[in-house]
Design a protein around this motif. Sequence first.
Motif, mmCIF file in Angstrom:
data_model
loop_
_atom_site.group_PDB
_atom_site.id
_atom_site.type_symbol
_atom_site.label_atom_id
_atom_site.label_comp_id
_atom_site.label_asym_id
_atom_site.label_seq_id
_atom_site.Cartn_x
_atom_site.Cartn_y
_atom_site.Cartn_z
ATOM 1 N N LEU A 100 -12.957 -24.763 29.863
ATOM 2 C CA LEU A 100 -13.129 -25.723 30.943
ATOM 3 C C LEU A 100 -12.266 -25.378 32.141
ATOM 4 O O LEU A 100 -11.101 -25.011 31.997
ATOM 5 C CB LEU A 100 -12.744 -27.132 30.475
ATOM 6 C CG LEU A 100 -13.783 -27.916 29.724
ATOM 7 C CD1 LEU A 100 -13.184 -29.205 29.200
ATOM 8 C CD2 LEU A 100 -14.994 -28.213 30.581
ATOM 9 N N PHE A 134 -15.801 -31.750 27.747
ATOM 10 C CA PHE A 134 -17.061 -31.312 27.165
ATOM 11 C C PHE A 134 -17.920 -32.527 26.821
ATOM 12 O O PHE A 134 -17.449 -33.666 26.819
ATOM 13 C CB PHE A 134 -16.818 -30.506 25.888
ATOM 14 C CG PHE A 134 -16.139 -29.188 26.112
ATOM 15 C CD1 PHE A 134 -16.799 -28.152 26.743
ATOM 16 C CD2 PHE A 134 -14.843 -28.986 25.693
ATOM 17 C CE1 PHE A 134 -16.184 -26.931 26.955
ATOM 18 C CE2 PHE A 134 -14.212 -27.773 25.895
ATOM 19 C CZ PHE A 134 -14.886 -26.741 26.530
ATOM 20 N N VAL A 188 -22.366 -31.125 32.199
ATOM 21 C CA VAL A 188 -21.277 -30.168 32.337
ATOM 22 C C VAL A 188 -21.882 -28.968 33.047
ATOM 23 O O VAL A 188 -22.913 -28.447 32.624
ATOM 24 C CB VAL A 188 -20.695 -29.758 30.967
ATOM 25 C CG1 VAL A 188 -19.612 -28.706 31.134
ATOM 26 C CG2 VAL A 188 -20.147 -30.981 30.232
ATOM 27 N N GLY A 201 -17.693 -32.458 33.410
ATOM 28 C CA GLY A 201 -16.933 -31.247 33.156
ATOM 29 C C GLY A 201 -17.439 -30.091 33.976
ATOM 30 O O GLY A 201 -18.609 -30.038 34.347
#
Length: 120
Positions: A15, A20, A34, A65
Amino acid sequence: MSAWQGRARSGILELYGGRFLKQTDIDNNSYVVVITRDTATELLGRADAVGESIKLNGKSFLVIGVLDDSSSLTQGTASISGSGDSDSDSSERSSVQLEGYIPFSTMTRIADNVLDVTMF
C-alpha cells in the motif's frame, strides 16, 4: 481468507496509503475501491487519493486504498495520447496502467452480465 487478503498478507501487494479490501466490504457489497498510484494520479490528479470518490459504471466509489505501483496484479496497459493533436505520432504516447479493485460482490451487482467480466 480471500485471495485478496492472502496476497496482501504475503507481501505481494504494498500500500502507498489507506487500506486493503476487508471481508465486511465484500459482505456488505460496499462501493469501495483500491486503486494504483498511477490510476489515482491519472483520474484525480494526485497520488494521495484516499477518501476521494471516483465513478465506475455510473456509481460513486470511495477510494479506500492506493497501491504502490510495484504491486500491480495485471500487466495490461492503456495508451493515452500525450497531446490533443491528432497528427502526433505514436512516440508521443505514454503508457499508463489504470487499475482498480472492488469487492466481487459489488461487481456482480453493477455488471450487466457478470459472465462477460474477465478482469476484476
